[in-house]
Every structure is written in structure tokens, then in C-alpha cells.
Design an enzyme around this catalytic site. Structure first.
Site, mmCIF file in Angstrom:
data_model
loop_
_atom_site.group_PDB
_atom_site.id
_atom_site.type_symbol
_atom_site.label_atom_id
_atom_site.label_comp_id
_atom_site.label_asym_id
_atom_site.label_seq_id
_atom_site.Cartn_x
_atom_site.Cartn_y
_atom_site.Cartn_z
ATOM 1 N N CYS A 98 0.763 -1.184 0.331
ATOM 2 C CA CYS A 98 0.323 0.136 0.202
ATOM 3 C C CYS A 98 1.101 0.955 0.083
ATOM 4 C CB CYS A 98 -0.991 -0.132 1.124
ATOM 5 S SG CYS A 98 -2.231 1.144 1.187
ATOM 6 N N HIS A 140 -9.126 -3.458 -2.601
ATOM 7 C CA HIS A 140 -8.049 -2.696 -1.843
ATOM 8 C C HIS A 140 -8.688 -1.379 -1.785
ATOM 9 C CE1 HIS A 140 -4.358 -1.817 -0.095
ATOM 10 N NE2 HIS A 140 -4.164 -1.126 -1.040
ATOM 11 N N GLU A 141 -8.608 -0.731 -2.509
ATOM 12 C CA GLU A 141 -9.302 0.089 -3.018
ATOM 13 C C GLU A 141 -10.469 1.131 -1.850
ATOM 14 O OE1 GLU A 141 -7.262 2.921 -3.990
ATOM 15 O OE2 GLU A 141 -5.661 0.976 -3.843
ATOM 16 N N HIS A 144 -10.085 0.921 1.491
ATOM 17 C CA HIS A 144 -9.909 2.373 1.759
ATOM 18 C C HIS A 144 -10.356 3.301 2.388
ATOM 19 C CE1 HIS A 144 -5.239 2.172 1.459
ATOM 20 N NE2 HIS A 144 -5.411 2.406 0.501
HETATM 21 ZN ZN ZN Z 1 -4.298 1.480 0.050
#
Ligand code: ZN
Length: 167
Positions: A98, A140-141, A144
Site C-alpha cells: 500500500c 483494496h481501494e 480504503h
Molecule cells: Zn492502499
């Protein structure tokens, strides 16, 4: 100077990001945010995607580098207010890194395929069906956007990534 990418102790990375109001899409402020995300991502040679919170805006928005999508992709992919509408049952353990957790890599269990519904810069709804690396990036995004870092989900740490990439 590209915008600073916030690191893991920044509290904004733990917030649930807010939806982008669609009436804001044409504002100078929003377009500047998108431009700043592209600049920040382009400044990271191993960066593949970035979420708005990583440069300090807790909004539901992320950008994927065009190099990930393929040579036919002329521009970055922009996802505004994305949601995962379909997720394959099949999962894979994938190596992850990341931009906000530099120097740390781990294996994370991700769905092998996802379908993401989002808005583009014109406010038009679209759906993107992804598998493999792109599916991993989308998950993953979207984590976030919900204040989750991959380190929350890592089942095994890696001392060194085989093919380092940062999202
Ligand atoms: Zn990340």
C-alpha cells in the site's frame, strides 16, 4: 510537487469516506482533487491505484493507473462512489502492498472476481467486471473508502515482495 501520500497513522485513513455529491463533479475543487490523485499516483513508480483519503480527502473516489488496465487504456480509470455489486465465491491469497503502508507486504485473501458499479466523471453509471490483479486492486481501494487497510486483513507477512506494487 505531487501531493503528499498520507501514511498509516493518519486518522483520515480510518474514516468511512463520504459519497461524492454528484452536483460537485464539475466543480473546480473536485476536478483539482482528481488531478491531484493522478499526479500523486504518477509520482510513484510502483503505484497502481490510489484512494482520495490517501491524499487527505475522505471521499468515495479512487483512481487506477492506466498501465494496470492495458496499453489500449488511454487514461486513468476513475471510480466515483463505487460499490461491489458482485463478488466471486472463489478466493485467492495475494501479495499486497500500500502507498500508505510503505515497506510492508503481506498476503491477503481476496475474491478472485468482482463487479464494481460506480460513476464516471460525467456522473454516468458504469459497471466494471474485473478478475485477477484488477479485482484485487478494486477490493483494496474500496477497503480504503471504508477506513480499512490491507494490514488489517493480512494473514501472513512477507519480508520482501516478489513483485512490489502499491495501491
Ligand atoms: Zn492502499
Amino acid at each position: 510537487m505531487p501531493p503528499t501520500i498520507l501514511q498509516k497513522d493518519a486518522s483520515i485513513l480510518r474514516q468511512i469516506a463520504e459519497a461524492v455529491p454528484l452536483e460537485n463533479l464539475k466543480t473546480a475543487e473536485f476536478l483539482e482533487l482528481v488531478a491531484n490523485l493522478k499526479t500523486a499516483l504518477a509520482a510513484e513508480p510502483d503505484g497502481v491505484a490510489i484512494a482520495a483519503a490517501q491524499i487527505g480527502q475522505a471521499l468515495r473516489l479512487f483512481v487506477v493507473a492506466k498501465k494496470v488496465v492495458g496499453p489500449e487504456q488511454a487514461d486513468e480509470l476513475i471510480f466515483i462512489n463505487p460499490t461491489i455489486i458482485k463478488r466471486a465465491k472463489k478466493t485467492k491469497m495475494l501479495e499486497e502492498g500500500c502507498l500508505s503502508v510503505r515497506g510492508v507486504y503481506g498476503l491477503v485473501k481476496r475474491a478472485a472476481k468482482v463487479s464494481v458499479s460506480a460513476r464516471d466523471l460525467n456522473g454516468q453509471k458504469f459497471t466494471y467486471h474485473a478478475s485477477g490483479f484488477l479485482a484485487q486492486i478494486f477490493q483494496h481501494e474500496i477497503d480504503h473508502l471504508n477506513g480499512i487497510l490491507f494490514t488489517d486483513k493480512t494473514s501472513r507477512w512477507l519480508t520482501r515482495a516478489v513483485a512490489p506494487h502499491h495501491e
